[in-house]
Design a protein around this motif. Sequence first.
Motif, PDB file in Angstrom:
ATOM      1  N   THR A  94       0.835  -1.197   0.000  1.00 60.80           N
ATOM      2  CA  THR A  94       0.000   0.000   0.000  1.00 60.80           C
ATOM      3  C   THR A  94       0.877   1.257   0.000  1.00 60.80           C
ATOM      4  O   THR A  94       2.076   1.210   0.309  1.00 60.80           O
ATOM      5  CB  THR A  94      -0.918   0.015   1.227  1.00 60.80           C
ATOM      6  N   ASP A  95       0.268   2.374  -0.341  1.00 63.66           N
ATOM      7  CA  ASP A  95       1.011   3.641  -0.337  1.00 63.66           C
ATOM      8  C   ASP A  95       1.540   3.953   1.052  1.00 63.66           C
ATOM      9  O   ASP A  95       2.660   4.467   1.208  1.00 63.66           O
ATOM     10  CB  ASP A  95       0.098   4.774  -0.816  1.00 63.66           C
ATOM     11  N   ALA A  96       0.736   3.656   2.081  1.00 64.57           N
ATOM     12  CA  ALA A  96       1.156   3.951   3.452  1.00 64.57           C
ATOM     13  C   ALA A  96       2.375   3.124   3.841  1.00 64.57           C
ATOM     14  O   ALA A  96       3.283   3.618   4.531  1.00 64.57           O
ATOM     15  CB  ALA A  96       0.002   3.697   4.411  1.00 64.57           C
ATOM     16  N   GLU A  97       2.421   1.862   3.417  1.00 60.77           N
ATOM     17  CA  GLU A  97       3.569   1.007   3.760  1.00 60.77           C
ATOM     18  C   GLU A  97       4.839   1.493   3.069  1.00 60.77           C
ATOM     19  O   GLU A  97       5.910   1.538   3.686  1.00 60.77           O
ATOM     20  CB  GLU A  97       3.255  -0.434   3.363  1.00 60.77           C
ATOM     21  N   VAL A  98       4.731   1.857   1.803  1.00 63.72           N
ATOM     22  CA  VAL A  98       5.911   2.363   1.096  1.00 63.72           C
ATOM     23  C   VAL A  98       6.344   3.699   1.679  1.00 63.72           C
ATOM     24  O   VAL A  98       7.550   3.941   1.886  1.00 63.72           O
ATOM     25  CB  VAL A  98       5.610   2.494  -0.412  1.00 63.72           C
ATOM     26  N   ARG A  99       5.381   4.585   1.967  1.00 63.63           N
ATOM     27  CA  ARG A  99       5.727   5.895   2.516  1.00 63.63           C
ATOM     28  C   ARG A  99       6.390   5.762   3.882  1.00 63.63           C
ATOM     29  O   ARG A  99       7.333   6.499   4.200  1.00 63.63           O
ATOM     30  CB  ARG A  99       4.472   6.758   2.620  1.00 63.63           C
ATOM     31  N   GLY A 100       5.932   4.809   4.685  1.00 63.36           N
ATOM     32  CA  GLY A 100       6.548   4.611   5.994  1.00 63.36           C
ATOM     33  C   GLY A 100       8.003   4.191   5.899  1.00 63.36           C
ATOM     34  O   GLY A 100       8.856   4.705   6.644  1.00 63.36           O
ATOM     35  N   ARG A 101       8.312   3.280   4.978  1.00 64.47           N
ATOM     36  CA  ARG A 101       9.703   2.864   4.826  1.00 64.47           C
ATOM     37  C   ARG A 101      10.559   3.991   4.242  1.00 64.47           C
ATOM     38  O   ARG A 101      11.716   4.195   4.667  1.00 64.47           O
ATOM     39  CB  ARG A 101       9.769   1.621   3.932  1.00 64.47           C
ATOM     40  N   LEU A 102      10.021   4.763   3.298  1.00 60.90           N
ATOM     41  CA  LEU A 102      10.783   5.888   2.748  1.00 60.90           C
ATOM     42  C   LEU A 102      11.056   6.940   3.811  1.00 60.90           C
ATOM     43  O   LEU A 102      12.143   7.541   3.852  1.00 60.90           O
ATOM     44  CB  LEU A 102      10.020   6.510   1.573  1.00 60.90           C
ATOM     45  N   SER A 103      10.076   7.191   4.668  1.00 64.52           N
ATOM     46  CA  SER A 103      10.291   8.152   5.753  1.00 64.52           C
ATOM     47  C   SER A 103      11.380   7.666   6.703  1.00 64.52           C
ATOM     48  O   SER A 103      12.223   8.453   7.165  1.00 64.52           O
ATOM     49  CB  SER A 103       8.980   8.370   6.504  1.00 64.52           C
ATOM     50  N   GLU A 104      11.392   6.369   6.988  1.00 67.69           N
ATOM     51  CA  GLU A 104      12.438   5.796   7.840  1.00 67.69           C
ATOM     52  C   GLU A 104      13.813   5.931   7.184  1.00 67.69           C
ATOM     53  O   GLU A 104      14.814   6.267   7.848  1.00 67.69           O
ATOM     54  CB  GLU A 104      12.114   4.326   8.100  1.00 67.69           C
ATOM     55  N   MET A 105      13.884   5.697   5.890  1.00 66.19           N
ATOM     56  CA  MET A 105      15.153   5.850   5.174  1.00 66.19           C
ATOM     57  C   MET A 105      15.623   7.297   5.195  1.00 66.19           C
ATOM     58  O   MET A 105      16.826   7.569   5.359  1.00 66.19           O
ATOM     59  CB  MET A 105      14.983   5.373   3.728  1.00 66.19           C
ATOM     60  N   ALA A 106      14.702   8.233   5.011  1.00 67.64           N
ATOM     61  CA  ALA A 106      15.085   9.641   4.998  1.00 67.64           C
ATOM     62  C   ALA A 106      15.688  10.057   6.341  1.00 67.64           C
ATOM     63  O   ALA A 106      16.709  10.772   6.380  1.00 67.64           O
ATOM     64  CB  ALA A 106      13.861  10.500   4.671  1.00 67.64           C
ATOM     65  N   ARG A 107      15.071   9.637   7.430  1.00 71.72           N
ATOM     66  CA  ARG A 107      15.621   9.995   8.750  1.00 71.72           C
ATOM     67  C   ARG A 107      16.990   9.365   8.966  1.00 71.72           C
ATOM     68  O   ARG A 107      17.914  10.012   9.485  1.00 71.72           O
ATOM     69  CB  ARG A 107      14.657   9.543   9.850  1.00 71.72           C
ATOM     70  N   ALA A 108      17.156   8.089   8.580  1.00 72.40           N
ATOM     71  CA  ALA A 108      18.429   7.407   8.810  1.00 72.40           C
ATOM     72  C   ALA A 108      19.541   7.940   7.925  1.00 72.40           C
ATOM     73  O   ALA A 108      20.707   7.989   8.341  1.00 72.40           O
ATOM     74  CB  ALA A 108      18.252   5.906   8.594  1.00 72.40           C
TER      75      ALA A 108
END
Length: 588
Positions: free
Chosen positions: A177-191
């Motif tokens: 889902t869009d929410a699942e992909v967005r959550g992982r991208l947000s985690e990558m951006a912070r890291a």
Amino acid sequence: MAYEALARKWRPKTFEEIVGQGHVTRALANAISSGKIHHAYLFSGTRGVGKTTFARILARALNCEKGPTPTPCLTCPACAEVASGTDVQEIDGASNTGIDDVRSLRENAAYAPSRLRYKVYIIDEVHMLSKQAFNGLLKTLEEPPPHVVFILATTEPNRIPDTILSRVQRFDFRMLTDAEVRGRLSEMARAEGIAAEEDALALMARYAFGSMRDGQSLFEQAAVSGDGNVTAALVEGMLGLVGVEAAIDLVSAAVLDGAGPALNRFAALLSRGADLKYLFLSLIDVLRDTAVLSFTGQEALLFRHSPASLDRVRELTARRTREEWMLLLDIAFRSERDVLATEFPHLGFELLLLRLANAQGLLSVEALGTSPEAAGTAKAGAVAQKAPPAPAATFSRTPPPRVDARVSAAAPKTADVPAEAASTAKVETGAAKDGSAKGDPALWDAVRRNLEGRKKTVLLGLLSQMRGELREGEFVITCGHEMMLDRLKEKDKWQPLLAALEEAAGRPVPVRLSVSTEKKSPDPDAVAPGDAGLERKALDEPTVLEILRTFEGSTLVKVQPAPPVEVPRNGTAADEDAAEPDTPEEAE
């Protein structure tokens, strides 16, 4: 050290890191914990959802020194050797398609693993194997050595033979889902220390189309393009997207302004470098939002909008009815092939815009029954009140109609009177027998006027070929064609007829259908008595019956024999007759 792509750097190494495939994770983790490890698995799903990654994790879980365990340690030599050792082999099905490759695999599988607990063969894109290769793999796949586990991965499971599918445990990986992909991208951006706007993350997740790898690749490209600062405008320009405002402008021009403004707006967007694929998707999104908002009124169901674009969507939705928005969305959705699956997508998109602009000229079937005077009044805005809803009519009120195939001897002959007069005369006769119908001598006409007010054009076309009258407490509808009576019994016509009859009579009235030998037509004198046999012969023709059945409300107006054709005895006689008439009358 060489640069490592973010999609590879962030590849999950344990079951807990997998996103969105909980059903597969639970099943295999429980199988490993209980020791019920199957000898062959099939992972199917679209690209970038984790099939190969999951296969590596499973190989690591089976061979970990602390295992088999669903939580491998990731530090022991067995865990480190998964991606590069000889006991865990990844085979490209597209490059090893022949029977010789399968023979080599079978020979190597017979040997025990050199260091690990299991030999694991991961065959990616297994659907690319040839038929002979699949047949050569059957026996080994059914009864492999106890130290061998096969993991097959494919994006097209329909191309795998059933003989293979019956020998494996199949797991279907779903799109994220869009929410699942967005959550992982947000985690990558912070890291990774990358500043990314929420709108930019939402755009990348949305246009990843359910693939985590595609979303990570878009994110990495945007991060490089923006030098560590990812904005929504940057993502739109990178993908050739148009903003929500531009998509609303295009829809508004096509729906409200017409074909010319819509085509001009489309040309302007192309000149700015808009990608046709994403432009089409944006147009679909706007039409979807207007349709959903017009039907539900719930703004929470819409796609993400800024306050300004949300106000424009509200304003645009109010300009058309919900039925119109549903029609427009259906037109655009069905035009996908013309835009995305053609060699001329530019022309396909222009055709879509012309269809949207032309949709305003489409009329419903009910509107065709409106008189020109009423139509003109409605366009001028003088008619503001809708017709009252028809009373609920069900088949339970009266028995289902049954066609009486017998010829009614009591039916008066009306071959020499106009159709409307015949109907009126019969209604008067019925009213004389039964005065309970509010004393109305023109009950049949009242029923038809009621249906005209409800704009039941097709039903009125059928009734124009019939007559109705009250007989001993029941309303008898007579027609010369049993086929038309069968059409009248259809639910969408029978219930409105019962409702109109009840409203005109003031009470529920039983209805009986009867077949008469009289053939009703707009011009009763059109068929001469001597041509009655020709009419019966014409009605026996399958082609004529099919035409009457296809075109509702049609009738047989006139049947006449073909004029005789005089064939001359020979060409000479014909020429002589033409040049020199035999009688003075012919000469004149």
